[in-house]
Design a protein around this motif. Structure first.
Motif, mmCIF file in Angstrom:
data_model
loop_
_atom_site.group_PDB
_atom_site.id
_atom_site.type_symbol
_atom_site.label_atom_id
_atom_site.label_comp_id
_atom_site.label_asym_id
_atom_site.label_seq_id
_atom_site.Cartn_x
_atom_site.Cartn_y
_atom_site.Cartn_z
ATOM 1 N N PHE A 173 0.840 -1.198 0.000
ATOM 2 C CA PHE A 173 0.000 0.000 0.000
ATOM 3 C C PHE A 173 0.874 1.247 0.000
ATOM 4 O O PHE A 173 1.683 1.453 0.899
ATOM 5 C CB PHE A 173 -0.910 -0.010 1.235
ATOM 6 N N THR A 174 0.720 2.101 -1.025
ATOM 7 C CA THR A 174 1.520 3.331 -1.095
ATOM 8 C C THR A 174 0.661 4.588 -0.947
ATOM 9 O O THR A 174 1.149 5.699 -1.133
ATOM 10 C CB THR A 174 2.320 3.410 -2.423
ATOM 11 N N GLY A 175 -0.618 4.400 -0.616
ATOM 12 C CA GLY A 175 -1.506 5.545 -0.393
ATOM 13 C C GLY A 175 -1.385 6.039 1.039
ATOM 14 O O GLY A 175 -0.538 5.572 1.809
ATOM 15 N N PRO A 176 -2.246 6.984 1.441
ATOM 16 C CA PRO A 176 -2.193 7.500 2.817
ATOM 17 C C PRO A 176 -2.533 6.401 3.828
ATOM 18 O O PRO A 176 -3.593 5.783 3.753
ATOM 19 C CB PRO A 176 -3.251 8.602 2.826
ATOM 20 N N ILE A 177 -1.634 6.173 4.771
ATOM 21 C CA ILE A 177 -1.793 5.083 5.735
ATOM 22 C C ILE A 177 -3.062 5.259 6.576
ATOM 23 O O ILE A 177 -3.720 4.283 6.920
ATOM 24 C CB ILE A 177 -0.530 4.956 6.631
ATOM 25 N N ASP A 178 -3.441 6.528 6.866
ATOM 26 C CA ASP A 178 -4.634 6.741 7.695
ATOM 27 C C ASP A 178 -5.904 6.317 6.957
ATOM 28 O O ASP A 178 -6.844 5.794 7.561
ATOM 29 C CB ASP A 178 -4.733 8.193 8.184
ATOM 30 N N SER A 179 -5.908 6.490 5.624
ATOM 31 C CA SER A 179 -7.111 6.109 4.861
ATOM 32 C C SER A 179 -7.259 4.586 4.816
ATOM 33 O O SER A 179 -8.367 4.063 4.804
ATOM 34 C CB SER A 179 -7.077 6.695 3.441
ATOM 35 N N TYR A 180 -6.128 3.867 4.792
ATOM 36 C CA TYR A 180 -6.200 2.399 4.776
ATOM 37 C C TYR A 180 -6.938 1.899 6.017
ATOM 38 O O TYR A 180 -7.718 0.941 5.954
ATOM 39 C CB TYR A 180 -4.793 1.784 4.720
ATOM 40 N N PHE A 181 -6.667 2.538 7.148
ATOM 41 C CA PHE A 181 -7.292 2.122 8.411
ATOM 42 C C PHE A 181 -8.550 2.942 8.729
ATOM 43 O O PHE A 181 -8.950 3.062 9.884
ATOM 44 C CB PHE A 181 -6.278 2.212 9.554
ATOM 45 N N ASP A 182 -9.162 3.512 7.672
ATOM 46 C CA ASP A 182 -10.409 4.271 7.817
ATOM 47 C C ASP A 182 -10.328 5.346 8.892
ATOM 48 O O ASP A 182 -11.286 5.568 9.643
ATOM 49 C CB ASP A 182 -11.585 3.318 8.086
ATOM 50 N N PHE A 183 -9.174 5.993 8.977
ATOM 51 C CA PHE A 183 -8.976 7.164 9.860
ATOM 52 C C PHE A 183 -9.293 6.854 11.330
ATOM 53 O O PHE A 183 -9.812 7.693 12.061
ATOM 54 C CB PHE A 183 -9.793 8.357 9.359
ATOM 55 N N ARG A 184 -8.937 5.641 11.738
ATOM 56 C CA ARG A 184 -9.250 5.186 13.098
ATOM 57 C C ARG A 184 -8.726 6.129 14.185
ATOM 58 O O ARG A 184 -9.379 6.341 15.209
ATOM 59 C CB ARG A 184 -8.656 3.786 13.303
ATOM 60 N N ARG A 212 5.888 8.034 0.396
ATOM 61 C CA ARG A 212 5.695 9.261 1.170
ATOM 62 C C ARG A 212 4.406 9.196 1.984
ATOM 63 O O ARG A 212 4.371 9.592 3.136
ATOM 64 C CB ARG A 212 5.658 10.449 0.204
ATOM 65 N N LEU A 213 3.343 8.706 1.364
ATOM 66 C CA LEU A 213 2.043 8.677 2.048
ATOM 67 C C LEU A 213 1.911 7.461 2.962
ATOM 68 O O LEU A 213 1.282 7.529 4.013
ATOM 69 C CB LEU A 213 0.908 8.667 1.012
ATOM 70 N N GLY A 214 2.514 6.359 2.548
ATOM 71 C CA GLY A 214 2.404 5.127 3.338
ATOM 72 C C GLY A 214 3.214 5.173 4.617
ATOM 73 O O GLY A 214 2.913 4.446 5.571
ATOM 74 N N THR A 215 4.258 6.042 4.630
ATOM 75 C CA THR A 215 5.083 6.142 5.839
ATOM 76 C C THR A 215 5.072 7.570 6.427
ATOM 77 O O THR A 215 5.848 7.879 7.329
ATOM 78 C CB THR A 215 6.538 5.717 5.559
ATOM 79 N N TYR A 216 4.206 8.428 5.875
ATOM 80 C CA TYR A 216 4.022 9.811 6.352
ATOM 81 C C TYR A 216 5.362 10.512 6.546
ATOM 82 O O TYR A 216 5.689 11.021 7.608
ATOM 83 C CB TYR A 216 3.215 9.836 7.663
#
Length: 368
Positions: free
Chosen positions: A229-240, A336-340
């Protein structure tokens, strides 16, 4: 059944797709945009001028491994980026160097004299914690106000005193007349375009590409063993744990009926105007054309996530997501997004090559 489903078709995802495919793995790479290349995507506009859709991408690295790896997919055009800043009604080199000081102050100082001059202006800050501390510690308040404070405020919508030291630490101060923006060993642009480089990288028969696709629509339907996953990590976890904040850019392009618009690839506007900089693409690409294309950059809090905002409180939120990521089996987060993290292109490539080695080792262990 795919061995890997990779989300995101920029540098992070494409490098991993190519490396894993080369090992015989079957790869599906998915991107919500209608093109490959992520933010490095470039194309010819209606007038036939090559432009970078998501702002200027200038390749530079000190890593021979990264340069050699990318050289498999592109020839290079040597290019050293130069940036001027509009300060006190003049255009002067940035990073600050010997020429900058002499032009601004109407002086004729030598390298050693500039060193003394900057030392006399500098105000010791200990410990150096913020972006303001970095600059004032190096060059003092006056130059900080002229070059850094306004630009940083526009770019991040935060005062430098509220930003991590890493932001302004990226811009050095020089006492010689070297006016290159970067001093890396390897500085070049892909000869035919970034997009062409990505095409070659992803042309392996083991790689399938799906564009215009939200991975959430297909992740449960397409069988795969592991996910990258290379997208925003927070979106993967539904902004938990809440949304991680990013800065975005509103790019405004213009094609001009003239051969050239400005004297260097990029001109920064630290104190004037709402935009941070103007880039003229023909400097970067070396293209010959009767017309020219420029882009104005207006930083904004809305839009595609480009820049993770380096602040302690944001890092603490990311650390919660990182813990969750480490506990999620068969899913890898990178880019960049996956590891902020505010990575350059070459750092993303290096990170993906390192992750590839880690995955390869895991595969070896699984097969023993």
């Amino acid at each position: 059944m795919y061995d890997f489903l990779i989300i995101g078709c920029g540098f992070a995802g494409s490098v991993l797709a190519e490396r894993l495919a080369d090992q015989g793995k079957k790869i599906l790479i998915v991107d919500k945009r209608d093109h490959i290349g992520g933010n490095a995507y470039d194309y010819y506009n209606e007038e036939g001028i090559m432009i970078h859709k998501y702002g200027p991408h200038i390749f530079h690295t000190n890593s021979e491994e990264v340069f050699k790896y990318l050289s498999r997919f592109t020839e290079w055009r040597p290019y050293e980026h130069r940036v001027l800043a509009s300060v006190d009604g003049q255009l002067v080199p940035i990073p600050i160097n010997l020429t900058t000081i002499n032009k601004l102050y109407g002086s004729n100082l030598s390298s050693s004299e500039v060193k003394e001059f900057l030392a006399s202006k500098a105000e010791a800050r200990k410990p150096v914690l913020t972006s303001e501390d970095v600059v004032i510690n190096a060059v003092g308040k006056e130059l900080y106000e002229k070059f850094f404070r306004g630009y940083t405020k526009k770019q991040w919508d935060l005062d430098p005193s509220d930003l991590d030291a890493s932001v302004t630490a990226r811009v050095p101060t020089r006492t010689n007349s070297d006016d290159r923006y970067f001093t890396d060993i390897f500085q070049a642009m892909p000869k035919n375009s970034y997009t062409e480089m990505f095409r070659k990288m992803l042309s392996h028969p083991n790689i399938h590409i799906m564009l215009n696709t939200n991975y959430k629509d297909i992740v449960d339907m397409i069988p795969h063993k592991k996910l990258i996953f290379t997208g925003p990590i927070d979106s993967y976890f539904d902004f938990r744990f809440g949304k991680l904040p990013y800065r975005s850019i509103d790019f405004r392009f213009e094609t001009l009926d003239q051969h050239k618009y400005q004297t260097s690839g990029t001109i920064n506007y630290p104190t004037s105007n709402l935009y941070t900089r103007i880039t003229e693409f023909k400097h970067l690409t070396g293209q010959q054309h009767l017309k020219t294309a420029i882009v104005y950059e207006y930083p904004t809090g809305e839009g595609d996530p480009y820049y993770p905002i380096p602040r302690k409180e944001n890092q603490e939120v990311y650390n919660q997501y990182k813990k969750l990521a480490d506990e999620t089996p068969d899913v890898y987060f990178t880019g960049r997004l996956g590891t902020y993290k505010y990575y350059n292109m070459d750092q993303v490539v290096a990170q993906s090559l390192a992750l590839f080695r880690k995955i390869s080792k895991e595969n070896e262990n699984d097969n023993q």
